[in-house]
Design a protein around this motif. Structure first.
Motif, PDB file in Angstrom:
ATOM      1  N   ARG A  89      19.724 -26.133  26.163  1.00  0.00           N
ATOM      2  CA  ARG A  89      19.725 -24.680  26.352  1.00  0.00           C
ATOM      3  C   ARG A  89      20.533 -24.292  27.584  1.00  0.00           C
ATOM      4  O   ARG A  89      21.262 -23.291  27.583  1.00  0.00           O
ATOM      5  N   ALA A  92      24.179 -24.532  26.690  1.00  0.00           N
ATOM      6  CA  ALA A  92      24.646 -23.466  25.810  1.00  0.00           C
ATOM      7  C   ALA A  92      25.079 -22.236  26.607  1.00  0.00           C
ATOM      8  O   ALA A  92      25.979 -21.501  26.188  1.00  0.00           O
ATOM      9  N   ARG A  93      24.451 -22.003  27.762  1.00  0.00           N
ATOM     10  CA  ARG A  93      24.863 -20.882  28.613  1.00  0.00           C
ATOM     11  C   ARG A  93      26.331 -21.043  29.021  1.00  0.00           C
ATOM     12  O   ARG A  93      27.110 -20.089  29.004  1.00  0.00           O
ATOM     13  N   ARG A  95      28.649 -22.980  27.615  1.00  0.00           N
ATOM     14  CA  ARG A  95      29.531 -22.922  26.445  1.00  0.00           C
ATOM     15  C   ARG A  95      29.732 -21.488  25.980  1.00  0.00           C
ATOM     16  O   ARG A  95      30.868 -21.055  25.731  1.00  0.00           O
ATOM     17  N   ASP A  96      28.640 -20.731  25.881  1.00  0.00           N
ATOM     18  CA  ASP A  96      28.722 -19.363  25.374  1.00  0.00           C
ATOM     19  C   ASP A  96      29.486 -18.441  26.328  1.00  0.00           C
ATOM     20  O   ASP A  96      30.020 -17.410  25.905  1.00  0.00           O
ATOM     21  N   ARG A 243      23.137 -12.681  32.293  1.00  0.00           N
ATOM     22  CA  ARG A 243      23.270 -11.681  31.238  1.00  0.00           C
ATOM     23  C   ARG A 243      23.242 -10.277  31.824  1.00  0.00           C
ATOM     24  O   ARG A 243      22.470  -9.997  32.742  1.00  0.00           O
TER      25      ARG A 243
END
Length: 395
Positions: A89, A92-93, A95-96, A243
């Motif tokens: 997880r 993924a931060r 990568r995204d 975010r």
């Protein structure tokens, strides 16, 4: 594991011997394995390393699953490492956000670097401890040139070739076995250094969930994470990793399922109200993130006490962010009277929860002298100035 043991282990003979050693799950298994390996003529350093790693691989399954069978560990490194599902997880931060090259400063045995590399990111992994860095290099070797492991400090690392940084400051005393927690001012690297870096480039910082909230900068996203009922970490995200509009987040993971609550600031609590038909215990991540009020409003609930993190409601609503209980009744808080009431109800199995009162659940269970075939949950808490015992059943 010390350097001499690691040197003995990192040979073709040592690694073959480790892979041939069956799982070691108990002290008796340790004694038998040591006796057998010494009888076969292996050196004390190699025997110690093989037996220690075989036992740590068994313990490592909880965090790394089947991957643990080909990994190396130190005892402290395993205890402090990120479980692989959470590392994925985190990765993924990055990568995204569109990043391709990430530095993992304070990589430990390589748990988070595994997650980053598995998603195709190039990783520069750094650890200040020589043995730990060597173990990380072994664990990350399958990723080839996509991962570079260095024995160095975070402060001395050249970050000119990376897009972002993952940081896990050393928050315990140095060592590979028993370690102790240290104060934030003694962490390595220091929080001041970490936060300065976070102002200059995108950074994810893994910290303990109990960090003093006054230390958290205003311009980062603070995400508390719980896994299977335990609040395991606080991650601060800066720059493009944070975010938009999110400053507080509670990520609640149960098995393979995850739910997240986010907000731009601490949520305002709901007013206290009288005990109703249902009692709700917010998840630890929700409490740490101070988002109890948002959960209360979703449940049409109020606080049981304005200073105690229990909620109560009339409606049988529940949420992934709470554990919900149907209230049976309020019982006497005095131990003698409480014991009598529980015996009269035939309760022999009792889950005891407490908040806001000085109670040792294990000692209380002994004093209650439970007997019977029924089961229930007992909440020992405080409403105003009054100690209260609430008998309930899980929904």
């Amino acid at each position: 594991m010390d350097l001499s043991e690691l040197t003995a282990l990192l040979t073709p003979e040592g690694l073959r011997l480790l892979d041939a050693t069956p799982p070691i799950e108990s002290a008796d298994d340790v004694a038998r394995a040591v006796s057998r390996l010494r009888k076969n003529g292996h050196s004390p350093d190699l025997v110690s390393a093989v037996v220690g790693q075989a036992r740590l691989r068994v313990r490592g399954r909880a965090k790394f699953g089947d991957f643990a069978e080909r990994m190396l560990f130190t005892r402290a490194g395993l205890e402090q490492s990120t479980r692989l599902s959470l590392a994925a997880r985190h990765a993924a931060r990055f990568r995204d956000a569109g990043f391709e090259r990430v530095a993992d400063l304070g990589c430990g045995i390589g748990g988070d670097a595994l997650g980053l590399a598995a998603l195709g990111l190039r990783v520069q992994a750094v650890d200040a401890d020589e043995v730990t860095a060597a173990i990380a290099a072994y664990n990350l070797a399958p990723f080839g040139e996509d991962v570079e492991v260095r024995h160095d400090t975070a402060e001395a690392s050249d970050l000119s070739s990376v897009d972002a940084v993952w940081l896990d400051p050393a928050r315990r005393t140095a060592g590979h076995t028993e370690t102790k927690r240290t104060r934030p001012e003694d962490w390595s690297p220091s929080l001041d250094w970490v936060f300065d870096l976070a102002r200059r480039m995108p950074v994810g910082v893994k910290l303990g969930p109990g960090l003093d909230r006054d230390l958290i900068p205003d311009d980062v996203e603070a995400q508390w994470v719980s896994a299977d009922g335990s609040t395991v970490e606080l991650v601060l995200w800066s720059g493009a990793l944070a975010r938009g509009g999110v400053r507080r987040a509670a990520l609640v993971i149960r098995g393979e399922t995850a739910h997240e609550l986010t907000a731009g600031a601490d949520a305002e609590d709901e007013p206290a109200r009288d005990l109703a038909a249902y009692l709700h215990e917010p998840d630890g991540a929700v409490i740490r993130a101070r988002l109890i009020g948002d959960v209360a409003r979703s449940l049409e609930a109020g606080m049981l006490d304005e200073h105690i993190a229990y909620l109560t409601s009339d409606a049988p609503l529940t949420s992934p962010f709470v554990s919900s209980f149907r209230v049976r009744e309020v019982l006497p808080a005095d131990v003698k009277d409480l014991s009598k009431a529980l015996r009269e109800r035939g309760i022999g199995r009792l889950e005891i929860k407490k908040r806001g009162v000085d109670v040792d659940p294990a000692a209380l269970r002994t004093r209650l002298k439970l007997s019977g075939a029924e089961s229930a949950t007992l909440f020992m808490t405080r409403i105003g100035s009054r100690r209260t015992a609430i008998l309930a059943d899980r929904v």
